[in-house]
Design a protein around this motif. Sequence first.
Motif, PDB file in Angstrom:
ATOM      1  N   THR A 178      33.361  48.808  28.042  1.00 32.60           N
ATOM      2  CA  THR A 178      32.147  49.248  28.714  1.00 32.60           C
ATOM      3  C   THR A 178      31.779  48.336  29.863  1.00 32.60           C
ATOM      4  O   THR A 178      30.934  48.672  30.675  1.00 32.60           O
ATOM      5  N   GLN A 179      32.411  47.174  29.926  1.00 33.10           N
ATOM      6  CA  GLN A 179      32.097  46.229  30.980  1.00 33.10           C
ATOM      7  C   GLN A 179      32.644  46.720  32.307  1.00 33.10           C
ATOM      8  O   GLN A 179      33.693  47.359  32.367  1.00 33.10           O
ATOM      9  N   ASN A 180      31.935  46.440  33.403  1.00 34.07           N
ATOM     10  CA  ASN A 180      32.474  46.705  34.724  1.00 34.07           C
ATOM     11  C   ASN A 180      33.408  45.563  35.076  1.00 34.07           C
ATOM     12  O   ASN A 180      32.971  44.499  35.498  1.00 34.07           O
ATOM     13  N   THR A 181      34.687  45.780  34.867  1.00 37.30           N
ATOM     14  CA  THR A 181      35.646  44.709  35.091  1.00 37.30           C
ATOM     15  C   THR A 181      35.873  44.511  36.571  1.00 37.30           C
ATOM     16  O   THR A 181      35.819  45.458  37.348  1.00 37.30           O
ATOM     17  N   PRO A 182      36.135  43.275  36.991  1.00 39.85           N
ATOM     18  CA  PRO A 182      36.371  43.035  38.409  1.00 39.85           C
ATOM     19  C   PRO A 182      37.637  43.715  38.872  1.00 39.85           C
ATOM     20  O   PRO A 182      38.624  43.774  38.134  1.00 39.85           O
ATOM     21  N   PRO A 183      37.663  44.277  40.083  1.00 36.28           N
ATOM     22  CA  PRO A 183      38.869  44.953  40.558  1.00 36.28           C
ATOM     23  C   PRO A 183      39.978  43.953  40.814  1.00 36.28           C
ATOM     24  O   PRO A 183      39.743  42.772  41.042  1.00 36.28           O
ATOM     25  N   SER A 228      45.626  39.789  51.180  1.00 33.85           N
ATOM     26  CA  SER A 228      44.887  39.711  52.429  1.00 33.85           C
ATOM     27  C   SER A 228      45.650  38.848  53.413  1.00 33.85           C
ATOM     28  O   SER A 228      46.385  37.942  53.034  1.00 33.85           O
ATOM     29  N   SER A 229      45.469  39.144  54.672  1.00 30.17           N
ATOM     30  CA  SER A 229      46.198  38.407  55.697  1.00 30.17           C
ATOM     31  C   SER A 229      45.664  36.997  55.827  1.00 30.17           C
ATOM     32  O   SER A 229      44.455  36.771  55.799  1.00 30.17           O
ATOM     33  N   GLY A 230      46.553  36.030  55.966  1.00 27.64           N
ATOM     34  CA  GLY A 230      46.148  34.654  56.171  1.00 27.64           C
ATOM     35  C   GLY A 230      45.972  34.388  57.650  1.00 27.64           C
ATOM     36  O   GLY A 230      46.031  35.298  58.489  1.00 27.64           O
ATOM     37  N   GLU A 276      49.064  35.960  48.153  1.00 33.94           N
ATOM     38  CA  GLU A 276      49.714  36.703  47.080  1.00 33.94           C
ATOM     39  C   GLU A 276      48.679  37.508  46.307  1.00 33.94           C
ATOM     40  O   GLU A 276      47.606  37.014  45.974  1.00 33.94           O
ATOM     41  N   ARG A 277      49.007  38.752  46.006  1.00 31.33           N
ATOM     42  CA  ARG A 277      48.099  39.638  45.290  1.00 31.33           C
ATOM     43  C   ARG A 277      47.943  39.189  43.845  1.00 31.33           C
ATOM     44  O   ARG A 277      48.934  38.918  43.169  1.00 31.33           O
TER      45      ARG A 277
END
Length: 223
Positions: free
Chosen positions: A3-8, A13-15, A23-24
Amino acid sequence: MQTQNTPPEESASSGPAGEPPAEREVGVGPWQGPWPEGEHWDPRLLTEGDRRNVVDEYRYWKHEAIVADLDARRHEFHVAIENWQHDFNIGTVVRTANAFLAKEVHIIGKKRWNRRGAMVTDKYQHVRHHPSVEEFVAWADDAGVPVLGVDLFPDSVPLETYDLPRRCVLVFGQEGPGLSDEVRAAAQATLSIAQFGSTRSINAGVAAGIAMHAWIRQHAHLT
């Protein structure tokens, strides 16, 4: 259910100019807030975070709880691949079988196979080994599961027009030689995948994915 809104999951992202992108990061961090109740939650994952290659629905679940939930919903088709020369497509076949929730993957021939392509999905997908075609066919007969070969033979029936039975095992030969004569003789039918280009054959891992999706289109409940 969670039920928690987990972080995506964080995306790459470009450095700074001239530097490679960051790194993802896969998965989610430690659970935030009061812990949920239920036997399927894994205390270690709740504490440390869950970086596994699983869908969000299964975040923080125990491994055995995920497998049990998948077992309750598995489809009625099986997949088999011959492995006489250590076919490197097996990992891809296992990964795709997991994605389409196949009942089992059967490896005919050599027991050892390269698991890298499976991306750890072999921990959630049942894999059975048969040392010989004879033993595989005996299993299929005992289980009442029709054997359907997938290969390009002159007498093959187009997969695109074939009514796949709900219970069946789709068998693929290894890259290069294709289906063995023994499997072809035991098959209720052999099915071909339509091709329109210049190549003579399709990669075994790709062919397996196409055939599994054909079963999904005919029998799966899409919601």
